[in-house]
Design an enzyme around this catalytic site. Structure first.
Site, PDB file in Angstrom:
ATOM      1  N   ARG A 236       0.858  -1.044  -0.135  1.00 50.12           N
ATOM      2  CA  ARG A 236       0.044   0.029  -0.053  1.00 50.12           C
ATOM      3  C   ARG A 236       0.731   1.313  -0.125  1.00 50.12           C
ATOM      4  O   ARG A 236       2.134   1.256   0.607  1.00 50.12           O
ATOM      5  CB  ARG A 236      -1.208  -0.006   1.106  1.00 50.12           C
ATOM      6  CG  ARG A 236      -1.908  -1.142   1.209  1.00 50.12           C
ATOM      7  CD  ARG A 236      -3.051  -0.650   0.185  1.00 50.12           C
ATOM      8  NE  ARG A 236      -4.218  -1.523   0.127  1.00 50.12           N
ATOM      9  CZ  ARG A 236      -4.293  -2.582  -0.694  1.00 50.12           C
ATOM     10  NH1 ARG A 236      -3.116  -2.819  -1.366  1.00 50.12           N
ATOM     11  NH2 ARG A 236      -5.334  -3.307  -0.676  1.00 50.12           N
ATOM     12  N   GLU A 265      -4.593   7.567  -5.188  1.00 48.46           N
ATOM     13  CA  GLU A 265      -4.448   6.785  -6.538  1.00 48.46           C
ATOM     14  C   GLU A 265      -5.971   7.350  -7.451  1.00 48.46           C
ATOM     15  O   GLU A 265      -6.815   7.209  -6.773  1.00 48.46           O
ATOM     16  CB  GLU A 265      -4.386   5.385  -6.488  1.00 48.46           C
ATOM     17  CG  GLU A 265      -3.203   4.878  -5.949  1.00 48.46           C
ATOM     18  CD  GLU A 265      -3.353   3.404  -5.563  1.00 48.46           C
ATOM     19  OE1 GLU A 265      -2.011   3.051  -5.324  1.00 48.46           O
ATOM     20  OE2 GLU A 265      -4.311   2.852  -5.488  1.00 48.46           O
ATOM     21  N   HIS A 287      -0.424   0.438  -9.931  1.00 52.68           N
ATOM     22  CA  HIS A 287      -1.365  -0.358  -9.089  1.00 52.68           C
ATOM     23  C   HIS A 287      -1.778  -1.554 -10.063  1.00 52.68           C
ATOM     24  O   HIS A 287      -2.943  -1.972  -9.942  1.00 52.68           O
ATOM     25  CB  HIS A 287      -2.782   0.349  -8.551  1.00 52.68           C
ATOM     26  CG  HIS A 287      -2.907  -0.123  -7.002  1.00 52.68           C
ATOM     27  ND1 HIS A 287      -3.288   0.295  -6.034  1.00 52.68           N
ATOM     28  CD2 HIS A 287      -3.100  -1.751  -6.936  1.00 52.68           C
ATOM     29  CE1 HIS A 287      -3.819  -0.474  -5.168  1.00 52.68           C
ATOM     30  NE2 HIS A 287      -3.594  -1.662  -5.584  1.00 52.68           N
TER      31      HIS A 287
END
Length: 320
Positions: A236, A265, A287
């Site tokens: 994370r 994000e 991601h």
């Protein structure tokens, strides 16, 4: 008995080429590509089941929806759901587990190879004409290190951490696990967090983000690492202080870093990592470590199994 209504609030988070298996019972399924917070209440007003990846579902948006019985997440993390409200209002919550134990470690390992062999730096040098200026059949502007024999320090020993350890051992790396930061005693098979920082050639993060792990790697931890060490974050974004990481890279306090996750994000140019994306020793991906085709196929099968199990009255991958 009415036909259950299933609403997927952010279908775009699953690539279009991935087919989601249909639940085994009669149902109505409605897809929305994306849903903003102010659209949630209207879109779920008749829903029995919500499917979502990242749409925030809090007490305000969930209140008054008496038909709602299940929130089926298409991810492992559930911090976007008010679980206390769901528990108090008899709304089940399920998540997806164990689907990316091949995809995430392979992505992290690709980052390790890229950084330790300085592939990005050499690519940039060729683009800048350095090879022609050198006038040799090859040139060495960056160190090239072997992965075999290097020590990888893993922070997090769950399914992903264990899968990462297995892959690292397969390519000849020495694997050590870090005990929780600040722990007074070490569990068997773990080394003190500070010791792992000091001896590892690679630090790879596979732990959850919570109050204890926010800024787990910040300026003091980066200064404690070897100057030849690299940091890999597929966990994370908040696990690593992004500004401190960039400063450590530019000062040469560590040799490289790669991250697939960001504090916000999508990340914009105000993010220190994005602002310094041109660094030769920094690898950024959006991601996607979790998202290999095989992992996505597993994910959607688990999603449907979770929904079917709930409809049968069974608890499968329940968070609440």
């Amino acid at each position: 008995m009415t036909t259950p209504k299933i609403v997927f609030l952010d279908r775009i988070t699953i690539p279009e080429h991935v087919n989601i298996p249909s639940p085994s019972f009669d149902h109505e399924w409605i897809n929305y590509d994306l849903t903003s917070p102010d659209q949630v209440a209207e879109r779920i007003k008749d829903a029995d089941i919500i499917v979502t990846n990242k749409v925030p579902l809090n007490a305000e948006t969930l209140a008054g929806h008496e038909k709602l019985k299940l929130i089926a997440l298409t991810a492992t993390g559930f911090n976007n759901v008010d679980t206390a409200y769901c528990r108090a209002n008899n709304i089940a919550v399920t998540n997806i587990r164990g689907y990316a134990t091949q995809s995430v470690p392979e992505h992290a390992m690709a980052m390790i190879f890229t950084l330790m062999r300085n592939l990005r730096g050499y690519q940039q040098d060729i683009e800048a004409g350095e090879w022609l200026r050198q006038g040799l059949f090859c040139f060495f502007t960056h160190p090239v290190k072997d992965i075999a024999g290097a020590t990888i320090g893993l922070v997090g020993s769950g399914a992903l951490g264990q899968a990462m350890a297995e892959l690292a051992r397969a390519v000849g790396m020495n694997v050590i696990f870090a005990e929780r930061k600040g722990a007074k005693d070490c569990r068997e098979g773990y080394l003190p967090f500070e010791e792992v920082l000091a001896v590892a050639d690679v630090i790879s993060l596979h732990c959850p983000l919570n109050d204890d792990t926010c800024d787990l790697i910040a300026e003091p931890e980066l200064k404690a690492m070897k100057s030849s060490a690299i940091v890999i974050n597929t966990g994370r974004g908040g696990l690593v202080n992004e500004l401190a990481l960039v400063e450590a890279l530019t000062r040469g306090e560590i040799a490289g870093a790669a991250t697939d996750v960001f504090t916000q994000e999508p990340a914009d140019k105000s993010n220190p990592l994005i602002a310094n994306a041109g660094l030769p020793n920094l690898i950024l991906t959006p991601h996607i470590a979790w998202g290999s085709d095989s992992a996505l196929e597993k994910l959607v099968k688990i999603l449907t199994n979770n929904i079917d199990a709930f409809q049968r009255g069974e608890a499968l991958n329940r968070v609440v």
